[in-house]
Write a protein that holds these residues in place. Structure first.
Motif, PDB file in Angstrom:
ATOM      1  N   VAL A  19       0.860  -1.172   0.000  1.00  0.00           N
ATOM      2  CA  VAL A  19       0.000   0.000   0.000  1.00  0.00           C
ATOM      3  C   VAL A  19       0.899   1.226   0.000  1.00  0.00           C
ATOM      4  CG1 VAL A  19      -1.803   1.243   1.251  1.00  0.00           C
ATOM      5  CG2 VAL A  19      -1.728  -1.241   1.342  1.00  0.00           C
ATOM      6  N   ASP A  20       0.805   2.047  -1.047  1.00  0.00           N
ATOM      7  CA  ASP A  20       1.621   3.265  -1.168  1.00  0.00           C
ATOM      8  C   ASP A  20       3.108   2.975  -0.988  1.00  0.00           C
ATOM      9  OD1 ASP A  20      -0.616   4.824  -1.641  1.00  0.00           O
ATOM     10  OD2 ASP A  20      -0.939   5.205   0.495  1.00  0.00           O
ATOM     11  N   ASP A  21       3.598   1.952  -1.668  1.00  0.00           N
ATOM     12  CA  ASP A  21       4.998   1.531  -1.630  1.00  0.00           C
ATOM     13  C   ASP A  21       5.483   1.094  -0.253  1.00  0.00           C
ATOM     14  OD1 ASP A  21       5.315   1.898  -4.335  1.00  0.00           O
ATOM     15  OD2 ASP A  21       5.950   3.978  -4.132  1.00  0.00           O
ATOM     16  N   ILE A  22       4.563   0.723   0.603  1.00  0.00           N
ATOM     17  CA  ILE A  22       4.910   0.186   1.921  1.00  0.00           C
ATOM     18  C   ILE A  22       4.288  -1.198   2.028  1.00  0.00           C
ATOM     19  CG2 ILE A  22       4.646   0.446   4.418  1.00  0.00           C
ATOM     20  CD1 ILE A  22       4.526   3.460   3.937  1.00  0.00           C
ATOM     21  N   GLY A  23       5.100  -2.194   2.353  1.00  0.00           N
ATOM     22  CA  GLY A  23       4.599  -3.558   2.476  1.00  0.00           C
ATOM     23  C   GLY A  23       3.888  -3.760   3.796  1.00  0.00           C
ATOM     24  N   VAL A  24       2.733  -4.401   3.732  1.00  0.00           N
ATOM     25  CA  VAL A  24       1.942  -4.707   4.923  1.00  0.00           C
ATOM     26  C   VAL A  24       1.744  -6.213   4.960  1.00  0.00           C
ATOM     27  CG1 VAL A  24      -0.240  -4.356   6.112  1.00  0.00           C
ATOM     28  CG2 VAL A  24       0.740  -2.501   4.769  1.00  0.00           C
ATOM     29  N   GLU A  25       2.138  -6.841   6.058  1.00  0.00           N
ATOM     30  CA  GLU A  25       1.954  -8.270   6.216  1.00  0.00           C
ATOM     31  C   GLU A  25       1.051  -8.531   7.409  1.00  0.00           C
ATOM     32  OE1 GLU A  25       5.561 -10.485   6.487  1.00  0.00           O
ATOM     33  OE2 GLU A  25       6.290  -9.760   4.560  1.00  0.00           O
ATOM     34  N   ARG A  26       0.141  -9.465   7.235  1.00  0.00           N
ATOM     35  CA  ARG A  26      -0.737  -9.880   8.322  1.00  0.00           C
ATOM     36  C   ARG A  26      -0.571 -11.375   8.510  1.00  0.00           C
ATOM     37  NH1 ARG A  26      -5.594  -6.900   9.640  1.00  0.00           N
ATOM     38  NH2 ARG A  26      -5.641  -8.497  11.241  1.00  0.00           N
TER      39      ARG A  26
END
Length: 130
Positions: free
Chosen positions: A67-74
């Motif tokens: 999201v917006d060049d930021i990785g988000v991991e769940r």
């Protein structure tokens, strides 16, 4: 009956039966239940499965999106009661069991090849039996 068999028989009641078949590299929608006070809503998290580990009641899933060049991991337990359902959006061809190398990739090198080329949406995938 041994201890392990007793534990597995107790856990068999809480294991979900309606999970579609998906593998590492697939893009999935995770429908997550969120409880705010007395209200409950469902939030969808769409991303690539980069890891699956464990088995039975202890099986865990790691999903990554950017999201917006930021990785988000769940990280979710697959059999969690907070997960309403899983939906497979796209199946990809992964040659490794864990796709941690995608964390360092950007741009086109982050993409994974379709398992069947030209396939945009997968409908009617089989459900895990048992």
């Amino acid at each position: 009956m041994g201890q392990q068999q007793i534990i597995e028989s107790l856990n068999a009641e809480t294991i979900k039966k309606d999970i579609p078949l998906f593998d590492v590299g697939d893009t999935i929608n995770v429908h997550n239940r969120i409880v705010e006070g007395e209200k409950e809503r469902i939030q969808v998290f769409q991303g690539v499965v980069i890891s699956r580990k464990g088995r039975g009641i202890n099986e865990i899933l790691v999903v990554r999106k950017v999201v917006d060049d930021i990785g988000v991991e769940r990280i979710w337990p697959i059999n969690s009661p907070l997960i309403a359902k899983f939906e497979v959006v796209r199946r990809a061809d992964a040659r490794r069991a864990k796709l941690y190398y995608i964390r360092e990739r950007t741009g086109k090198s982050r993409r994974l090849r379709d398992r069947r080329r030209g396939l945009k949406h997968v409908a009617g995938l089989p459900v895990r039996q048992g």
